[in-house]
Scaffold this active site. Sequence first.
Site, PDB file in Angstrom:
ATOM      1  N   HIS A   1      39.086  43.841  38.472  1.00 47.99           N
ATOM      2  CA  HIS A   1      38.156  44.833  39.000  1.00 47.99           C
ATOM      3  C   HIS A   1      37.337  45.461  37.883  1.00 47.99           C
ATOM      4  O   HIS A   1      36.155  45.763  38.059  1.00 47.99           O
ATOM      5  CB  HIS A   1      38.914  45.915  39.755  1.00 47.99           C
ATOM      6  CG  HIS A   1      38.041  47.012  40.269  1.00 47.99           C
ATOM      7  ND1 HIS A   1      36.884  46.771  40.984  1.00 47.99           N
ATOM      8  CD2 HIS A   1      38.132  48.366  40.160  1.00 47.99           C
ATOM      9  CE1 HIS A   1      36.321  47.927  41.301  1.00 47.99           C
ATOM     10  NE2 HIS A   1      37.037  48.901  40.808  1.00 47.99           N
TER      11      HIS A   1
ATOM     12  N   HIS B   1      38.443  41.604  50.327  1.00 42.66           N
ATOM     13  CA  HIS B   1      38.078  42.439  49.190  1.00 42.66           C
ATOM     14  C   HIS B   1      39.153  42.358  48.103  1.00 42.66           C
ATOM     15  O   HIS B   1      40.238  42.894  48.245  1.00 42.66           O
ATOM     16  CB  HIS B   1      37.924  43.882  49.672  1.00 42.66           C
ATOM     17  CG  HIS B   1      37.468  44.842  48.632  1.00 42.66           C
ATOM     18  ND1 HIS B   1      38.239  45.900  48.225  1.00 42.66           N
ATOM     19  CD2 HIS B   1      36.320  44.902  47.928  1.00 42.66           C
ATOM     20  CE1 HIS B   1      37.588  46.593  47.310  1.00 42.66           C
ATOM     21  NE2 HIS B   1      36.413  46.012  47.110  1.00 42.66           N
TER      22      HIS B   1
END
Length: 340
Positions: free
Chosen positions: A57, A15
């Site tokens: 992100h 991740h």
Amino acid sequence: MTRILQDASPIIIAHRGASGYRPEHTLAAYELAIALGADYIEPDLVSSKDGILIARHENEISKTTDVASHAEFAHRQTTKIINGESKTGWFTEDFTLAELKTLRAKERIPQLRSQNTAYDGLLEIPTLQEIIDLAKGKSAEINRAIGIYPETKHPTYFKSIGLALEAPLLATLTANGYQGANAPVFIQSFEVSNLQDLSTKTDLPLVQLLNNTGKPDDFIVSRNERTYADLATASGLREIAKYAQAVGVHKNLLVPRDSNGKLRRRGAACRQISPTSLVTDAHAAGLLVHVWTFRNEDCFLPLDFQGNPQGEYELFFSLGVDGIFSDYPDTAGYHSTVEW
């Protein structure tokens, strides 16, 4: 579209890289993730002003870079409405790639991962192409296929400003030989319409992300009344299967938590974990199930597994999931199958 087959072992998706050990979305985080056994590395993709896909992100980068310390960019701080939410800061779409390359990454949650701050100021923002080059190079070096798992971030917003993410993403993947349903790549999105459009343009596996609250941003824009909860039903999953090959789901959709943060249980003594039917329903629809996000820190763990992240992995692997997203791919890879 041809369905893809899942290997016996669930895949480990790093991740944002090994983001428990290095600042997220950096080549150092991705390289470490590969060394720790990840099967896929995950870049969240946003666009630069000149249309280059980079890994961040969010398109607002004050929390993940040192942009605020660059006096030459002070005048670019601004406030924007991104999918209905007001955000103030610096945005990737206001910088060329050359300008973004002058910035350096920093740890996003230093209060939890103070050890990662040792890398603040050292690491660049990588492009999608650089991430692909790393994955391909490491695959050849270690003789193990390393996949990539890109997410299109805020696709409706980027399309609205003339910087749609999908065309450059497909062009980059095609140029690098990623073709067909069995290519080591998954394309994911929290929105629906861009995945539906992608399904008409590529045979690469697509993943519909499902949160445990709210609704897709494109549903908000189009005033579609459905929510993620509607998409997670058996009928919703059958609809998803018409354009995607997998769902990437918040782990609370598989095993909900109560108001105290404990996993829902059943039985007279409340000893048995009580999962939902989502895995069964998704598999019945022909969809793989990838679950997010697993982290070692207690603040992210249910009360049942405080100090025992391994136990949480074992529980979810026992539910028959096909993959998990983890900030700690080494912990994710060290598990055993148990009965619950």
